[in-house]
Design an enzyme around this catalytic site. Structure first.
Site, mmCIF file in Angstrom:
data_model
loop_
_atom_site.group_PDB
_atom_site.id
_atom_site.type_symbol
_atom_site.label_atom_id
_atom_site.label_comp_id
_atom_site.label_asym_id
_atom_site.label_seq_id
_atom_site.Cartn_x
_atom_site.Cartn_y
_atom_site.Cartn_z
ATOM 1 N N ARG A 1 -11.866 -6.782 -10.448
ATOM 2 C CA ARG A 1 -12.204 -5.455 -9.901
ATOM 3 C C ARG A 1 -13.714 -5.259 -9.902
ATOM 4 O O ARG A 1 -14.296 -4.767 -8.948
ATOM 5 C CB ARG A 1 -11.582 -4.352 -10.763
ATOM 6 C CG ARG A 1 -10.090 -4.329 -10.756
ATOM 7 C CD ARG A 1 -9.493 -3.682 -9.561
ATOM 8 N NE ARG A 1 -9.745 -2.255 -9.485
ATOM 9 C CZ ARG A 1 -9.241 -1.472 -8.538
ATOM 10 N NH1 ARG A 1 -8.499 -1.992 -7.571
ATOM 11 N NH2 ARG A 1 -9.486 -0.182 -8.523
ATOM 12 N N ASN B 1 -12.982 -3.889 3.729
ATOM 13 C CA ASN B 1 -13.783 -4.107 2.519
ATOM 14 C C ASN B 1 -13.526 -5.478 1.890
ATOM 15 O O ASN B 1 -13.697 -5.677 0.701
ATOM 16 C CB ASN B 1 -13.561 -2.969 1.524
ATOM 17 C CG ASN B 1 -12.112 -2.819 1.122
ATOM 18 O OD1 ASN B 1 -11.257 -3.588 1.567
ATOM 19 N ND2 ASN B 1 -11.828 -1.860 0.260
ATOM 20 N N TYR C 1 0.807 -1.223 0.000
ATOM 21 C CA TYR C 1 0.000 0.000 0.000
ATOM 22 C C TYR C 1 0.838 1.271 0.000
ATOM 23 O O TYR C 1 0.367 2.325 0.421
ATOM 24 C CB TYR C 1 -0.944 -0.025 1.209
ATOM 25 C CG TYR C 1 -2.076 -1.019 1.047
ATOM 26 C CD1 TYR C 1 -2.940 -0.949 -0.042
ATOM 27 C CD2 TYR C 1 -2.286 -2.032 1.979
ATOM 28 C CE1 TYR C 1 -3.972 -1.853 -0.209
ATOM 29 C CE2 TYR C 1 -3.325 -2.947 1.829
ATOM 30 C CZ TYR C 1 -4.163 -2.848 0.729
ATOM 31 O OH TYR C 1 -5.193 -3.743 0.565
ATOM 32 N N PHE D 1 -5.520 7.493 6.225
ATOM 33 C CA PHE D 1 -5.959 6.137 6.592
ATOM 34 C C PHE D 1 -4.835 5.109 6.492
ATOM 35 O O PHE D 1 -5.072 3.922 6.714
ATOM 36 C CB PHE D 1 -7.162 5.701 5.744
ATOM 37 C CG PHE D 1 -6.910 5.658 4.251
ATOM 38 C CD1 PHE D 1 -6.253 4.580 3.659
ATOM 39 C CD2 PHE D 1 -7.348 6.681 3.431
ATOM 40 C CE1 PHE D 1 -6.015 4.529 2.300
ATOM 41 C CE2 PHE D 1 -7.126 6.648 2.054
ATOM 42 C CZ PHE D 1 -6.457 5.561 1.492
ATOM 43 N N THR E 1 -14.529 0.565 -3.732
ATOM 44 C CA THR E 1 -13.716 0.451 -2.505
ATOM 45 C C THR E 1 -14.567 0.588 -1.249
ATOM 46 O O THR E 1 -14.449 -0.202 -0.312
ATOM 47 C CB THR E 1 -12.625 1.549 -2.505
ATOM 48 O OG1 THR E 1 -11.821 1.385 -3.665
ATOM 49 C CG2 THR E 1 -11.764 1.460 -1.256
ATOM 50 N N ARG F 1 -18.233 -6.690 -2.208
ATOM 51 C CA ARG F 1 -18.333 -5.637 -1.191
ATOM 52 C C ARG F 1 -19.771 -5.152 -1.037
ATOM 53 O O ARG F 1 -20.219 -4.868 0.080
ATOM 54 C CB ARG F 1 -17.416 -4.473 -1.573
ATOM 55 C CG ARG F 1 -15.934 -4.820 -1.435
ATOM 56 C CD ARG F 1 -15.072 -3.800 -2.150
ATOM 57 N NE ARG F 1 -13.647 -4.004 -1.931
ATOM 58 C CZ ARG F 1 -12.706 -3.430 -2.673
ATOM 59 N NH1 ARG F 1 -13.045 -2.642 -3.683
ATOM 60 N NH2 ARG F 1 -11.429 -3.650 -2.427
HETATM 61 P P1 CMP Z 1 -7.907 -1.836 -1.524
HETATM 62 O O1 CMP Z 1 -8.700 -2.045 -2.764
HETATM 63 O O2 CMP Z 1 -7.145 -2.973 -0.973
HETATM 64 O O3 CMP Z 1 -6.900 -0.600 -1.770
HETATM 65 C C1 CMP Z 1 -6.504 0.316 -0.782
HETATM 66 C C2 CMP Z 1 -7.196 0.082 0.522
HETATM 67 O O4 CMP Z 1 -7.167 1.171 1.416
HETATM 68 C C3 CMP Z 1 -8.689 -0.120 0.256
HETATM 69 O O5 CMP Z 1 -8.915 -1.336 -0.371
HETATM 70 C C4 CMP Z 1 -9.258 0.045 1.654
HETATM 71 O O6 CMP Z 1 -9.073 -1.131 2.441
HETATM 72 C C5 CMP Z 1 -8.354 1.154 2.180
HETATM 73 N N1 CMP Z 1 -8.987 2.471 2.032
HETATM 74 C C6 CMP Z 1 -9.139 3.176 0.898
HETATM 75 N N2 CMP Z 1 -9.727 4.366 1.143
HETATM 76 C C7 CMP Z 1 -9.948 4.397 2.479
HETATM 77 C C8 CMP Z 1 -10.515 5.369 3.361
HETATM 78 N N3 CMP Z 1 -10.978 6.537 2.912
HETATM 79 N N4 CMP Z 1 -10.584 5.072 4.679
HETATM 80 C C9 CMP Z 1 -10.100 3.900 5.134
HETATM 81 N N5 CMP Z 1 -9.539 2.945 4.353
HETATM 82 C C10 CMP Z 1 -9.462 3.199 3.034
#
Ligand code: CMP
Length: 148
Positions: free
Chosen positions: A85, A112, A49, A57, A91, A102
Site C-alpha cells: 500500500r 492509478n 470493487y 465512479f 489513490t 502512483r
Molecule cells: P483501487 O486502489 O484499486 O481501489 C478502488 C479504485 O477505484 C481506485 O483504486 C481507483 O482506481 C478508483 N477510484 C477511487 N476513487 C475514485 C474517484 N473519485 N474517481 C474515479 N475513480 C476512483
C-alpha cells in the site's frame, strides 16, 4: 510472513510498466509467489470493487478495469499488506507522494496503475478471487534470511 494481492491495472500494462512495478516490489523485498495476466470479466470487476457499487465512479471504474489485461500478483513478505500500500501511494495520483508508483508514474484518480489489498482479511478474499491454492507457490529465495 504475510501475503497480499496486487494488481497492475490495464493502464500499467498498456503503458509498458509491468517490469517497472515488479522491479520495485522485488527490490523492496517482497517475493512474488503467484503471477498471472488476465483481462477481468465484468463479474470479476463487480466482485473486486463491490464496496464501491453505489459510488458515482463505479461504472467507469468497471469499464476501465475490464478494458484490457491486468497482471495479478500475490506478494509475500514482512508486513506485505502495508508495504505494498505504501509503495503504491495515495489513490489519487495527484496526491501520491513522489517515490511511490502512483506519485512517480500516474496522473489520474481512476487510472492509478496499481491496486493493493487494504488489510490481511481483504488480501485473503482477493487472492481467492483470482488464484487456486495450487497457483500460489511456496519456495525459498537464497537471501531470504536478510528479509526476516
Ligand atoms: P483501487 O486502489 O484499486 O481501489 C478502488 C479504485 O477505484 C481506485 O483504486 C481507483 O482506481 C478508483 N477510484 C477511487 N476513487 C475514485 C474517484 N473519485 N474517481 C474515479 N475513480 C476512483
Amino acid at each position: 510472513m504475510e501475503r497480499t494481492f496486487v494488481m497492475i491495472k490495464p493502464d500499467g500494462v498498456g503503458r509498458g510498466l509491468i517490469g517497472e512495478c515488479l522491479r520495485r516490489f522485488e527490490r523492496r523485498g517482497l517475493k512474488v509467489v503467484a503471477l498471472k495476466m488476465q483481462r477481468l470479466s465484468v463479474e470479476q470487476a463487480h466482485r473486486q470493487y463491490g464496496e464501491h457499487r453505489d459510488k458515482p465512479f463505479f461504472e467507469p471504474l468497471v469499464a476501465f478495469i475490464t478494458s484490457g489485461p491486468s497482471v495479478l500478483l500475490v506478494l509475500e513478505g514482512r508486513d506485505a499488506v502495508a508495504q505494498a500500500r505504501k509503495m503504491n501511494g495515495a489513490t489519487n495520483c495527484i496526491e501520491a507522494e513522489a517515490g511511490t508508483i502512483r506519485g512517480d508514474l500516474g496522473l489520474s484518480n481512476r487510472k492509478n496503475l496499481v491496486h493493493a489489498s487494504d488489510s490481511a482479511a481483504t488480501a485473503a478474499r482477493e487472492i481467492a478471487l483470482y488464484f487456486n491454492d495450487d497457483e500460489v507457490i511456496d519456495y525459498t529465495l537464497p537471501y531470504e534470511d536478510w528479509l526476516q
